[in-house]
Write a protein that holds these residues in place. Sequence first.
Motif, PDB file in Angstrom:
ATOM      1  N   TYR A 164       0.843  -1.210   0.000  1.00 47.10           N
ATOM      2  CA  TYR A 164       0.000   0.000   0.000  1.00 47.10           C
ATOM      3  C   TYR A 164       0.870   1.250   0.000  1.00 47.10           C
ATOM      4  CZ  TYR A 164      -3.477  -3.424   1.463  1.00 47.10           C
ATOM      5  OH  TYR A 164      -4.277  -4.521   1.535  1.00 47.10           O
ATOM      6  N   GLY A 165       1.908   1.218  -0.806  1.00 49.66           N
ATOM      7  CA  GLY A 165       2.914   2.268  -0.689  1.00 49.66           C
ATOM      8  C   GLY A 165       2.810   3.417  -1.653  1.00 49.66           C
ATOM      9  N   GLY A 166       1.825   3.444  -2.532  1.00 47.15           N
ATOM     10  CA  GLY A 166       1.749   4.565  -3.459  1.00 47.15           C
ATOM     11  C   GLY A 166       2.789   4.472  -4.553  1.00 47.15           C
ATOM     12  N   GLU A 167       3.481   5.569  -4.817  1.00 45.02           N
ATOM     13  CA  GLU A 167       4.460   5.641  -5.905  1.00 45.02           C
ATOM     14  C   GLU A 167       3.844   5.178  -7.212  1.00 45.02           C
ATOM     15  OE1 GLU A 167       8.464   4.041  -4.814  1.00 45.02           O
ATOM     16  OE2 GLU A 167       7.618   4.188  -2.810  1.00 45.02           O
ATOM     17  N   VAL A 168       2.543   5.473  -7.375  1.00 44.62           N
ATOM     18  CA  VAL A 168       1.813   4.962  -8.521  1.00 44.62           C
ATOM     19  C   VAL A 168       2.383   5.467  -9.828  1.00 44.62           C
ATOM     20  CG1 VAL A 168      -0.444   4.970  -9.615  1.00 44.62           C
ATOM     21  CG2 VAL A 168      -0.260   4.664  -7.162  1.00 44.62           C
ATOM     22  N   GLY A 169       2.766   6.750  -9.848  1.00 49.21           N
ATOM     23  CA  GLY A 169       3.271   7.335 -11.089  1.00 49.21           C
ATOM     24  C   GLY A 169       4.452   6.556 -11.626  1.00 49.21           C
TER      25      GLY A 169
ATOM     26  N   ALA B  52       1.927  15.832 -33.499  1.00 50.98           N
ATOM     27  CA  ALA B  52       2.333  16.535 -32.284  1.00 50.98           C
ATOM     28  C   ALA B  52       2.645  15.553 -31.170  1.00 50.98           C
ATOM     29  CB  ALA B  52       1.236  17.490 -31.838  1.00 50.98           C
ATOM     30  N   GLY B  53       3.664  15.895 -30.391  1.00 48.41           N
ATOM     31  CA  GLY B  53       3.979  15.127 -29.189  1.00 48.41           C
ATOM     32  C   GLY B  53       3.985  16.074 -28.008  1.00 48.41           C
ATOM     33  N   VAL B  54       3.287  15.709 -26.958  1.00 45.16           N
ATOM     34  CA  VAL B  54       3.237  16.568 -25.775  1.00 45.16           C
ATOM     35  C   VAL B  54       3.718  15.767 -24.566  1.00 45.16           C
ATOM     36  CG1 VAL B  54       1.820  18.093 -24.375  1.00 45.16           C
ATOM     37  CG2 VAL B  54       1.213  17.693 -26.768  1.00 45.16           C
ATOM     38  N   ASP B  55       4.668  16.353 -23.847  1.00 41.99           N
ATOM     39  CA  ASP B  55       5.280  15.670 -22.702  1.00 41.99           C
ATOM     40  C   ASP B  55       5.092  16.557 -21.477  1.00 41.99           C
ATOM     41  OD1 ASP B  55       6.921  14.552 -20.820  1.00 41.99           O
ATOM     42  OD2 ASP B  55       8.781  14.742 -21.976  1.00 41.99           O
ATOM     43  N   VAL B  56       4.256  16.123 -20.570  1.00 35.58           N
ATOM     44  CA  VAL B  56       4.069  16.902 -19.347  1.00 35.58           C
ATOM     45  C   VAL B  56       4.723  16.167 -18.182  1.00 35.58           C
ATOM     46  CG1 VAL B  56       2.422  17.960 -17.769  1.00 35.58           C
ATOM     47  CG2 VAL B  56       1.928  17.896 -20.207  1.00 35.58           C
ATOM     48  N   GLY B  57       5.811  16.735 -17.713  1.00 35.27           N
ATOM     49  CA  GLY B  57       6.521  16.115 -16.595  1.00 35.27           C
ATOM     50  C   GLY B  57       6.062  16.723 -15.289  1.00 35.27           C
ATOM     51  N   SER B  58       6.838  16.483 -14.236  1.00 40.00           N
ATOM     52  CA  SER B  58       6.419  17.035 -12.953  1.00 40.00           C
ATOM     53  C   SER B  58       6.761  18.513 -12.845  1.00 40.00           C
ATOM     54  CB  SER B  58       7.063  16.257 -11.816  1.00 40.00           C
ATOM     55  OG  SER B  58       8.450  16.177 -12.021  1.00 40.00           O
ATOM     56  N   LEU B  59       7.733  18.961 -13.638  1.00 38.78           N
ATOM     57  CA  LEU B  59       8.133  20.365 -13.522  1.00 38.78           C
ATOM     58  C   LEU B  59       7.883  21.174 -14.790  1.00 38.78           C
ATOM     59  CD1 LEU B  59      11.480  19.787 -11.589  1.00 38.78           C
ATOM     60  CD2 LEU B  59       9.319  20.610 -10.658  1.00 38.78           C
TER      61      LEU B  59
ATOM     62  N   GLY C 267       4.766  11.466 -20.480  1.00 41.21           N
ATOM     63  CA  GLY C 267       5.117  12.143 -19.226  1.00 41.21           C
ATOM     64  C   GLY C 267       4.133  11.793 -18.124  1.00 41.21           C
ATOM     65  N   TYR C 268       4.462  12.282 -16.923  1.00 39.56           N
ATOM     66  CA  TYR C 268       3.609  11.970 -15.774  1.00 39.56           C
ATOM     67  C   TYR C 268       2.164  12.386 -15.995  1.00 39.56           C
ATOM     68  CZ  TYR C 268       7.159  10.387 -12.551  1.00 39.56           C
ATOM     69  OH  TYR C 268       8.131   9.658 -11.930  1.00 39.56           O
ATOM     70  N   GLY C 269       1.978  13.463 -16.777  1.00 39.85           N
ATOM     71  CA  GLY C 269       0.621  13.965 -16.952  1.00 39.85           C
ATOM     72  C   GLY C 269      -0.099  13.352 -18.140  1.00 39.85           C
ATOM     73  N   ARG C 270       0.437  12.249 -18.682  1.00 39.35           N
ATOM     74  CA  ARG C 270      -0.115  11.757 -19.945  1.00 39.35           C
ATOM     75  C   ARG C 270      -1.568  11.321 -19.842  1.00 39.35           C
ATOM     76  NH1 ARG C 270       3.424   8.022 -17.995  1.00 39.35           N
ATOM     77  NH2 ARG C 270       2.728   5.874 -17.726  1.00 39.35           N
TER      78      ARG C 270
ATOM     79  N   ARG D 223       2.021   7.233 -24.841  1.00 43.74           N
ATOM     80  CA  ARG D 223       3.150   6.301 -24.725  1.00 43.74           C
ATOM     81  C   ARG D 223       3.926   6.660 -23.462  1.00 43.74           C
ATOM     82  NH1 ARG D 223       0.900   3.761 -27.801  1.00 43.74           N
ATOM     83  NH2 ARG D 223       1.488   2.917 -29.832  1.00 43.74           N
ATOM     84  N   SER D 224       4.601   5.675 -22.904  1.00 43.06           N
ATOM     85  CA  SER D 224       5.383   5.956 -21.699  1.00 43.06           C
ATOM     86  C   SER D 224       6.567   6.853 -22.042  1.00 43.06           C
ATOM     87  CB  SER D 224       5.892   4.649 -21.101  1.00 43.06           C
ATOM     88  OG  SER D 224       6.872   4.097 -21.943  1.00 43.06           O
ATOM     89  N   GLU D 225       7.067   7.566 -21.038  1.00 43.57           N
ATOM     90  CA  GLU D 225       8.224   8.435 -21.264  1.00 43.57           C
ATOM     91  C   GLU D 225       9.420   7.635 -21.765  1.00 43.57           C
ATOM     92  OE1 GLU D 225       6.109   8.378 -18.694  1.00 43.57           O
ATOM     93  OE2 GLU D 225       7.121   9.251 -16.966  1.00 43.57           O
ATOM     94  N   ILE D 226       9.486   6.402 -21.298  1.00 38.02           N
ATOM     95  CA  ILE D 226      10.660   5.595 -21.642  1.00 38.02           C
ATOM     96  C   ILE D 226      10.708   5.339 -23.141  1.00 38.02           C
ATOM     97  CG2 ILE D 226      11.655   3.299 -21.332  1.00 38.02           C
ATOM     98  CD1 ILE D 226      10.784   3.539 -18.382  1.00 38.02           C
ATOM     99  N   SER D 227       9.581   4.901 -23.705  1.00 36.82           N
ATOM    100  CA  SER D 227       9.523   4.670 -25.154  1.00 36.82           C
ATOM    101  C   SER D 227       9.765   5.976 -25.900  1.00 36.82           C
ATOM    102  CB  SER D 227       8.150   4.123 -25.545  1.00 36.82           C
ATOM    103  OG  SER D 227       8.024   2.805 -25.114  1.00 36.82           O
ATOM    104  N   CYS D 228       9.167   7.056 -25.401  1.00 34.45           N
ATOM    105  CA  CYS D 228       9.275   8.329 -26.110  1.00 34.45           C
ATOM    106  C   CYS D 228      10.703   8.872 -26.081  1.00 34.45           C
ATOM    107  CB  CYS D 228       8.311   9.347 -25.517  1.00 34.45           C
ATOM    108  SG  CYS D 228       6.607   8.954 -25.940  1.00 34.45           S
TER     109      CYS D 228
END
Lengths: 377, 485, 277, 293
Positions: A355-360, D4-11, D64-67, D77-82
Amino acid sequence: MSVFSELRRLAEAPHNDYLAAAARAGRPVVGAFCTYVPEELVHAAGAVPYRMRAVGSSGTALGDTYFSSANCSFVRRVMDQGLRGAFDFLAGIVFMNGCDHNRRLFDNWRHANPATGFSHMLFVPHAGSPACLAQYRLELDKLARVLRERLGVEVTDDRLRASIALYDRRRRLLRELAGLRRAPEPPVTGTEFLALMLAVTAVPPEDAVELIERALEEARAGRAPAGTPKLRIFVTGSCLEELSHLELVESHGAVVVADAVCLGARTFDRDVGDAGDPMDALARRYLARVSCPRMMDDVKGRMAYTIDAVRAYAADAVILEKLEFCSMMSGENYIAGHELAKAGIPSLALTRELYGGEVGQLKTRIQAFYEKVGNRS
Amino acid sequence: MLVQDGFRQIGDVPASDDGLREPMELKPFEIIENVVAGAKLGTKVLDKGPAAWALLRAVQPLLFHREHRLNRAARFGYQKVGSGRWTPGELAAYRQDCIATVSFFQRVLDARDGREPLVWLGWPVPVEVASGFDDVAPFVPEAFMAIANMVGTDGHVACLEAVEREGIADDICAMDRVSLGAYLLKQIPEPAAIISVAHPCDAGRTASQLMEYLTGAPAYTINTAYTKEDDDVMAYSKNLFEAIAFLEDTLHRKYNWDKFRRGVRVLDEQNRYLDEITIMNQAVPSAGLAFNLQTAWGSKITGSGNPALLESARLTHKVGRFRLRHPGIRRRVEKFRIIVADMPIVFSEMYMWIERTFGGVVVGDYIGDAIFPPIDMSSLETMMMGVARDRLYMGMIKQAHGAARETVDDLERQIAHFSPDCVIQNGHQGCKHNRALGRIVRDVCRRHDLPLLVMEADIFDKRVMSETDVKRELTAFFREQGFAS
Amino acid sequence: MITAGVDVGTRYVKVCVVRDGRILGADVRELAGVFGDVVRASENAALDEAGLLGVQVRRKAVTGFGAAAAARLVRRAPHFLSREVPVLDEGVCAARAVTELVPGARTVIDAGALFVRSLALTPDGRITDRAVTEKCAAGSGRFLEMIAASLRVPQEEVSDVVATAANPYRMSNSCAVFAESEVISRVNLGVPGPDLLAGILVAIAEKALTLATRAEAAPPVVVVGGLGHMPSFLRVLGDVLGQQVSVVPMDPQLAAAYGAALLAAEPVVARTRSRGA
Amino acid sequence: MIYAGVDVGSLTAKAVLLRDGRVAAWHVEPVSATPGESARRVLEAALEKAQARRDDLTRVCATGYGRHEMTFADLERSEISCHGLGTFTSNPVVRSVIDIGGQDCKVVVLDDAGLVDDFAMNDKCAAGTGRTLELLARTLGVSLGELGPRALRARRALPVSNKCSIFMELDVMQWMHQGRRAEDIARGITASVARRVAALAGKVTLRPGVCISGGVSKNAAVVRELELALGVRFVPLAHDPQIMGALGAACFARLEHERAREHDRRVLRASDPVSSVDAAATPDCAGCTGGAP
């Protein structure tokens, strides 16, 4: 209402109406920590075996007064729950030396002494040799004696045979249901199956059998909750009880079709049977079924089981689940990763906290892995 | 597996002449070769008696306080010979350990060169299982942790990093990861067979499993006893007989039971001295030989039954007896007494540092407390049970196996016998069972009104807590408790 | 006698100048730039406030993470006649300050930048047990600071902002850096800032609960350290511990420096061997 | 046709437009409000730069995280593939990518088509990421941009060895308290981060043609240390390393479009053999032909 919704409800709480009913009928509930504790034995002593879990846990603040941050989140959460009284309905708990964390859970539990009845440690050897089998058999005798003293019921051969028959039946039904997942469109998702396993290990086996029968009926009627999945996944590892985590694994069009986890194949693989001395048969079954990575001399067996199951269930990839600080899975995952690669099966090792999160992070990892597997096919 | 073959040519390795510290590169077997050389040197130098003592005292300022680029390798050897605190008598005793060290590691190097097969033993396996063969070299991979400092404390980090690069998770005990890393870095030779153990800790069994997998060598697993009760010890000793039979089959060699008998006699005699040394440490003021017992523990893991170790124990015993009889001659101060309820504190010379800086004497720890039951010599079976029991009473195994009661009883007994003023637990990271005992140990100390310090160090990973950090934490604790101003 | 206590923490330098238990001058400043300059400037500021000259300070003591380095500086300060500068443990100093101001306190919770510390005291003020947060720093003041910064909430407003939280968010990460990204993603998903900050305070309070339980802390509980400034934290901590908590009746951030100054005035009594002789 | 490719990360949020196989426009800005909102804004800005309209876009891919929050995207697609496909497009010799972002660090190994063959990503611990560098630079009292140049002037690396990034701060402080040179501490910081990354890289088998991307790739000192630690020299990239994720996403948008078209053609061919004549039309993107299955 679908039986699967009911199972889900049962899976999400530590206590339930079935246990309350059993208690009203005068049946004690006895917790057990591991698949190496034979439920049959507890049942034959007149109790309802209850698989210990951290379901519903709110954190580790109290558990951490006993454990350190280098201990696994399962024991910390269970301890926390225990200290908060979540298991006060138990008449006793059978602990098991599954790993160092679990070994110390027993010690800490006795030290804290919550109102959960007696605590007994079942020592299980770490290998399957004849000498170890004999030792395990003696430990089971010891457990039977403890149960008699604590619950006042003598475990006779007849009682034990009856319990074994009941549990073998539960195992057969579970295997049948698991077998349906071979279909191109599995009638049960991995999450649903885990919920079922959590439910049937938290209710009296008589009720469990009925629940599984209802689930089988529904599954045979042709439901396909996941549709045609893009990817079929095999999950292996140890402690895994979070439905939310399996939901994450089953996102992006994947479905879990088979597993080798505690609350899965290890519970229902292989019957005890009715031949010979029931206690001997019990000891043999528990040491011979799909082993946990704690068993030292069976890495090859576990790898073979995984590879066979991957083929049998037409799985595309394997996910290796590990809880942080589980030394055994650290070693096991390394070996499994290499062995599976040799067999041409892609695998992904996931480390998480219960139950630790880190889902992203997990999501990215899982999705990238699925994309990688997709690229290959 | 960092790069594919031939990749370095393509990759155009930049020159490293700008003084950058590159990840430590170790030549194959460099550490063991250094150890053999160092121990040979020790054998020679320590023979000089008072002159050696004077020399070691003289170089103390250079080697005692901290590690730097110049003293990196020498400092470890210096710590091993007592950091200039040991008296001539203790040095003479340690000379015997040097002799044992040379014979053990030289044999390993010989085995590497193909002279005889090498058998790996998990450290809780009695070395007798292999040392009883005339032509089999025993090796304990975990012994490597005790010597990796031979190239400075970066030696451990180099091994640990090798394991991390290999993709093995870092939550396994650092002691086991150091030995795995040593194998990956080609610091230890390939085994012809492996004897693994399933207990006392998960890390050990996991490491054994990984070693079996990495080396592909044939292996036998010993299910170590959970308790010290006769049934369990009997089952354990049966495992040992089976292990010997397994080695005979695998290596096509005969076990020499006479050699076994001789070794067990030496072991039993050595144990009698160790018992008495432990008891001398219990005296007030203490004989101050906990660090010597640590050395004995390390030597025993690899060279149990070696006559040099018996001689070492006898000479150490002599030192203790002298100190107790002539308390006036010993000018050591003993302001307060410490029990380390765990492995010795991270860096082995820490005891010397505590004594020098604060006047605190470590009187006992898991390892420096060596009380062994006598061995019944009447038959091979009883001797094997004695060997099995000897291991169960050895530091770390004694406390780690079975239930918490083993640890608690041991701590209670130490508190009763050693009259300590405080307890320190360094809580090494990978030791899951010990890290789970915080509350229980705390309650024991509370019951005896003893201050307890729990550190979060790791035995060999200085990246978890550096020597400076450890010293800082100890200083704070001693100040808080009023042992130091 | 006039004494001074210097507490060099991980984020701030705190100096207290004391006469007979009364604070004459004090200074708190962020540890940025050249270490020696900051310590010296802080010392001078405290002296200025007290209206004293350096030469009037008879004894000094230092404590905190940077104490060892600070001791060298303080010793070398011009006009300081005594060359003795004891280096004291923060816990001892904090406890000393608390016993001076809240006689009979049994538990001290020191919620500072990187560590949360819990001390159990005997009725006469001797430390019997202590527990400090383990490594991995989520649930520390530093973490709160990081998150407040990324939410663009000034430190001094955090407490008021938290008071408006309806539903504290439960952090699932134990690593401060990951928890930060968790927070950011929660913000992006519309979880209100106050709830997130409140969640962090709960996390810190739970750490304190774990520690206090471990050290078998008894009431009354007194809080020192930077977080003592926050009424919201005290409230949350009280809820989690299930008992009344109070803050030390002075600037809680200065408590250790004050304790050091008090101890500097006292003769150093080393504990003698109590048993076994 | 524009992808178009859009990448929304945490920052930060990034958008890349791909026209005729070339980067037509790109835009980067800090994340604001919700990821969906950031994505929309950054995409609009890129469209403006390319003088194009929303309707001109053939397909949009999110990463990105906001995908998951970008409702307008056609695929994700995951950031890794992109990151993999992006760097591969930027320099076709790339087979391994080391991406050090704000919160995470990834090592991606590519096949000859620029698709993910293997990857490793930091778990539980953030030591060895951009955020760690930022925190430690702040502790040292220099800006992140200044950390690299300082480190390059160092005489030696002072060890900053703690495993946790928060506690690495204590190591840094300790050196500062001792009055050590900021340059040497800076070098210690960069070396330590590089070692973490190298350890992560060890979990996969790198293929020749290693490049570095992500914000940290602009820190010359870390890059240098990493080259040393890995024993390789990084291959250059044609575009700003920050936009690799978005570029990769745009390429996936294109790939997906072509796959769909190919699928349509096959269906069409099956029903009407005559129309198969134009099936040999060349793909419209020269840069990442390898991406076709």
